[in-house]
Design an enzyme around this catalytic site. Structure first.
Site, mmCIF file in Angstrom:
data_model
loop_
_atom_site.group_PDB
_atom_site.id
_atom_site.type_symbol
_atom_site.label_atom_id
_atom_site.label_comp_id
_atom_site.label_asym_id
_atom_site.label_seq_id
_atom_site.Cartn_x
_atom_site.Cartn_y
_atom_site.Cartn_z
ATOM 1 C CG ASP A 259 9.806 -16.823 -18.747
ATOM 2 O OD1 ASP A 259 8.993 -16.481 -17.877
ATOM 3 O OD2 ASP A 259 10.933 -16.313 -18.868
ATOM 4 C CG ASN B 18 21.936 -13.707 -20.349
ATOM 5 O OD1 ASN B 18 20.869 -13.136 -20.154
ATOM 6 N ND2 ASN B 18 22.010 -15.005 -20.573
ATOM 7 C CG HIS C 229 17.516 -13.841 -20.136
ATOM 8 N ND1 HIS C 229 17.934 -14.876 -19.336
ATOM 9 C CD2 HIS C 229 16.751 -13.055 -19.331
ATOM 10 C CE1 HIS C 229 17.450 -14.707 -18.121
ATOM 11 N NE2 HIS C 229 16.735 -13.608 -18.089
ATOM 12 C CD GLU D 111 19.188 -17.766 -21.140
ATOM 13 O OE1 GLU D 111 19.682 -16.627 -21.194
ATOM 14 O OE2 GLU D 111 18.891 -18.309 -20.063
#
Ligand code: PGA
Length: 243
Positions: free
Chosen positions: A67, A135, A137, A142
């Site tokens: 990413d 979280n 991800h 996400e």
């Protein structure tokens, strides 16, 4: 999903390096997807050591960054491309065999297609190495990201921007968008290795192990893949029961 618990971060990095070497022993020109962040730093140090000591030949590896931040050029020290070059790629002379997303591309959608094509042309990913966001991800996918997603532009979650602020003591303002391999792109890898260390990851590790696949927690998508190894240190495993 196979879960391996090791005592600490050093053991995690060594175990991860051992898994990379295992993949390379079967296919020296294996294609890897590489994460940025604090988690893989120890793994990259191990790989550099292995290369320096000529304990294995890493020169045929092909690597793709997972990413990137939107708007940050590859030569900028805050970019993920820069991070990977500095921590690993330049040190093992893999510059010609490394591809990364251009966060400053004028046409980001075209950049996404280019990346998918490049991965395909390389023969697909043999091993995707992933860190884990608090979280859940994976890469910059996400919560809410469809499991079939391919490389795409994403809005970064507040938790992600907050966590990533710690990487940059110089006050760099984290962009609100990223560009990332999709969950579908990651799931197409032949093998996946997920790394998580420290107490801050204990809750999400336990959620992933306990819960059925749900787009609310992107990493649960990995449970639909038949070759996933999750390597955690004792702190990250501290909320796991019965393993
Ligand atoms: P970290 O980040 O390795 O710095 O914990 C992981 C991630 O957000 O994917």
């Amino acid at each position: 999903m196979k879960i391996v618990v090791v005592p600490d971060y050093r053991a995690l990095s060594q175990k991860a390096a051992e898994m990379v070497l295992r993949v390379l022993s079967l296919k020296p020109d294996s294609v890897f997807a590489l994460p940025t962040g604090n988690t893989p730093i120890g793994l990259y140090e191990e790989l550099v050591k292995i290369s320096d000591q000529e304990k294995a030949d890493l020169s045929k590896i092909k690597a793709f960054a997972l990413d990137e931040y939107v708007g940050v050029p590859p030569e900028d020290e805050h970019s993920f491309g820069f991070f990977l070059r500095q921590r690993l790629i330049d040190k093992i002379q893999l510059q010609d065999r490394f591809d990364h997303l251009r966060g400053n591309a004028i046409d980001l959608f075209r950049e996404c297609s280019r990346y998918e094509e490049a991965i395909k042309a390389a023969g697909g990913i043999d091993m995707a190495i992933l860190g884990l966001g608090v979280n859940g991800h994976i890469a910059f996918n996400e919560p809410g990201t469809p499991f079939a997603s391919r490389t795409h532009v994403v809005d970064l979650a507040v938790t992600t921007r907050d966590s990533n602020t710690s990487y940059f003591p110089d006050g760099f303002c984290i962009p609100d968008r990223g560009i990332s391999m999709g969950i579908g792109t990651i799931l197409a890898a032949r093998q996946i290795m997920v790394l998580a260390n420290g107490k801050s990851k204990a809750k999400i590790v336990s959620d992933i192990v306990r819960l059925k696949p749900t787009t609310k927690i992107p990493a649960t998508a990995l449970k639909t893949h038949d070759s996933v190894m999750l390597i955690v240190d004792e702190e990250a495993a501290s909320q796991l029961d019965n393993i």
